[in-house]
Scaffold this motif. Structure first.
Motif, mmCIF file in Angstrom:
data_model
loop_
_atom_site.group_PDB
_atom_site.id
_atom_site.type_symbol
_atom_site.label_atom_id
_atom_site.label_comp_id
_atom_site.label_asym_id
_atom_site.label_seq_id
_atom_site.Cartn_x
_atom_site.Cartn_y
_atom_site.Cartn_z
ATOM 1 N N SER A 97 0.982 -1.032 0.055
ATOM 2 C CA SER A 97 0.018 -0.046 0.014
ATOM 3 C C SER A 97 0.775 1.235 0.068
ATOM 4 C CB SER A 97 -0.987 -0.056 1.159
ATOM 5 O OG SER A 97 -1.872 0.881 1.323
ATOM 6 N N ILE A 99 1.183 5.544 0.597
ATOM 7 C CA ILE A 99 0.607 6.679 1.093
ATOM 8 C C ILE A 99 1.388 7.556 0.044
ATOM 9 C CG2 ILE A 99 0.432 8.611 2.871
ATOM 10 C CD1 ILE A 99 1.047 6.330 5.060
ATOM 11 N N ILE A 103 -1.731 14.801 -3.020
ATOM 12 C CA ILE A 103 -3.268 14.499 -2.675
ATOM 13 C C ILE A 103 -3.952 14.088 -3.907
ATOM 14 C CG2 ILE A 103 -3.100 15.445 -0.236
ATOM 15 C CD1 ILE A 103 -4.400 17.765 -1.526
ATOM 16 N N TYR A 105 -3.931 11.768 -5.539
ATOM 17 C CA TYR A 105 -3.907 10.362 -5.848
ATOM 18 C C TYR A 105 -5.543 10.227 -5.442
ATOM 19 C CZ TYR A 105 0.514 9.028 -7.384
ATOM 20 O OH TYR A 105 1.616 9.099 -8.024
ATOM 21 N N LEU A 106 -6.357 10.866 -4.479
ATOM 22 C CA LEU A 106 -7.464 10.461 -4.010
ATOM 23 C C LEU A 106 -8.386 10.334 -5.439
ATOM 24 C CD1 LEU A 106 -7.913 12.466 -0.909
ATOM 25 C CD2 LEU A 106 -8.057 10.191 -1.148
ATOM 26 N N THR A 112 -15.082 10.064 0.568
ATOM 27 C CA THR A 112 -13.762 9.683 1.257
ATOM 28 C C THR A 112 -13.889 8.532 2.211
ATOM 29 O OG1 THR A 112 -14.027 11.662 2.784
ATOM 30 C CG2 THR A 112 -12.480 12.015 1.131
ATOM 31 N N GLN A 115 -13.423 5.542 0.294
ATOM 32 C CA GLN A 115 -11.962 5.321 0.013
ATOM 33 C C GLN A 115 -11.389 4.507 1.105
ATOM 34 O OE1 GLN A 115 -10.158 7.905 -2.778
ATOM 35 N NE2 GLN A 115 -11.975 9.204 -2.961
ATOM 36 N N PRO A 145 -13.430 14.305 -2.478
ATOM 37 C CA PRO A 145 -12.205 15.072 -2.177
ATOM 38 C C PRO A 145 -11.941 16.597 -2.415
ATOM 39 C CG PRO A 145 -11.754 12.896 -3.280
ATOM 40 C CD PRO A 145 -13.323 13.274 -3.091
ATOM 41 N N ARG A 154 -4.876 14.729 3.009
ATOM 42 C CA ARG A 154 -3.426 13.907 3.452
ATOM 43 C C ARG A 154 -4.025 12.863 4.504
ATOM 44 N NH1 ARG A 154 1.102 13.098 2.257
ATOM 45 N NH2 ARG A 154 0.900 14.267 0.433
ATOM 46 N N LEU A 157 -5.686 9.903 2.884
ATOM 47 C CA LEU A 157 -4.506 9.171 2.252
ATOM 48 C C LEU A 157 -3.828 8.110 3.246
ATOM 49 C CD1 LEU A 157 -2.897 11.502 -0.343
ATOM 50 C CD2 LEU A 157 -4.217 9.335 -1.001
ATOM 51 N N THR A 160 -6.489 5.742 4.399
ATOM 52 C CA THR A 160 -6.492 4.727 3.638
ATOM 53 C C THR A 160 -5.597 3.573 3.457
ATOM 54 O OG1 THR A 160 -7.647 6.224 2.009
ATOM 55 C CG2 THR A 160 -6.977 4.172 1.029
ATOM 56 N N ALA A 161 -4.012 3.818 3.575
ATOM 57 C CA ALA A 161 -2.992 3.054 3.723
ATOM 58 C C ALA A 161 -2.993 2.294 5.043
ATOM 59 C CB ALA A 161 -1.656 3.740 3.260
#
Ligand SMILES: Nc1ncnc2c1ncn2[C@@H]1O[C@H](COP(=O)(O)OP(=O)(O)OP(=O)(O)O)[C@@H](O)[C@H]1O
Ligand code: NI
Length: 281
Positions: A97, A99, A103, A105-106, A112, A115, A145, A154, A157, A160-161
């Motif tokens: 994964s 990070i 930003i 990449y969203l 969100t 995501q 986003p 941020r 993100l 998410t990771a």
């Protein structure tokens, strides 16, 4: 005794770009050369280097998301298996994964909350916990986003990771623009992941962040890893690192005198040191 195998093995890895000029004139730019590293489960390895030194490209190569005009050579293995393009696609976002540094990449079309939750739908408790930890209030779940501030995006993100359940986490400059409390939260989350047996590759130009959580530090200069040092020894003294560029990074830290490394070319500098037999500047 069972010999521990690395989670990630990078060998003699290189990235170059082919660029076409006028007519048939072709330029080849090497951006990473001769890169070798082992990352073990339970370990945090930081890649530290200046802007444009090839750190993000290394992350993108591991994930298989390099730009179309990039070519690679050498080998990257995950759990002893060569990472083919197909394998990278299978593992991306699941076992491995990212990070991302940007930003952007969203997914702009996905709320969100989804995501953050999407990599592991069934771990609802984990998602809630991460939302709470990174102060992503419930209402964020309902936002797209473009409705988020930079710092909040941020944190999404990072969330998410962290909620992906991945074995290998690559954090590419995860903390710029975050409040100190959120920087601390990010660093301690990464540390916890490593303590739980995950492998963490942390990319940063901020060597102080690396000193806080990394076990090892790979120093990158112009696409070349000049050395991989033990983080604690490196922090303690520049005498514990071999390369002039690593020593210069140490001396550039505020607590060590703030000596500027701007305008120095450490390629030439190495020659100068060797030829004059002189010590450090
Ligand atoms: N598509 C491309 N074509 C040609 N060169 C590229 C391409 N993408 C990146 N580069 C070059 O590769 C080098 C390394 O870029 P990279 O983004 O990996 O640096 P970085 O160490 O992550 O920098 P930063 O700290 O600013 O994020 C840079 O000189 C960049 O200009
Ligand atoms: Ni980068």
């Amino acid at each position: 005794m069972e010999l521990k195998k690395p989670l990630l093995e990078v060998r003699d890895f290189a990235v170059h770009f082919k660029q076409y000029g006028k007519g048939l004139h072709r330029k080849d730019i090497q951006v990473i050369s001769n890169f070798t590293l082992d990352l073990y489960a339970g370990e945090i390895l930081a890649i530290v280097g200046g802007s444009g030194s090839g750190k993000s490209l290394l992350a993108h190569a591991i994930l298989g998301i390099l730009p179309a005009n990039a070519y690679t050579s050498g080998s990257i293995k995950y759990k002893g298996e060569e990472l083919t393009p197909k394998k990278k696609e299978q593992l991306r976002g699941r076992e491995i994964s990212l990070i991302p540094q940007s930003i952007s990449y969203l997914d702009p079309l996905m709320k969100t909350g989804h995501q953050i939750g999407s990599p592991l739908q069934n771990l609802k408790g984990t998602v809630k916990n991460i939302m709470k930890r990174f102060q992503l209030a419930e209402l964020v779940e309902q936002k797209y986003p473009f409705q988020l501030s930079g710092g909040m995006a941020r944190r999404v993100l990072i969330g998410t990771a962290l909620s992906s359940g991945a074995q290998l986490i690559i954090a590419d400059e995860p903390t710029p623009g975050l409040h100190k409390s959120m920087v601390d939260e990010t660093l301690s989350s990464l540390k916890e992941l490593a303590n739980n047996g995950r492998g963490v590759l942390m990319i940063t130009h901020d060597i102080d962040l690396a000193f806080i959580i990394a076990d090892k530090i790979a120093v990158f200069n112009k696409g070349v890893s000049v050395e991989i040092a033990d983080a604690k020894l490196f922090e303690a003294s520049p005498d514990n690192v071999a390369h002039p560029y690593s020593k210069a990074l140490w001396h550039a830290l505020p607590q060590n005198g703030f000596h500027s490394i701007r305008g120095m070319d450490y390629g030439n500098y190495i020659d100068a040191v060797q030829h004059s037999g002189d010590g450090e500047a």
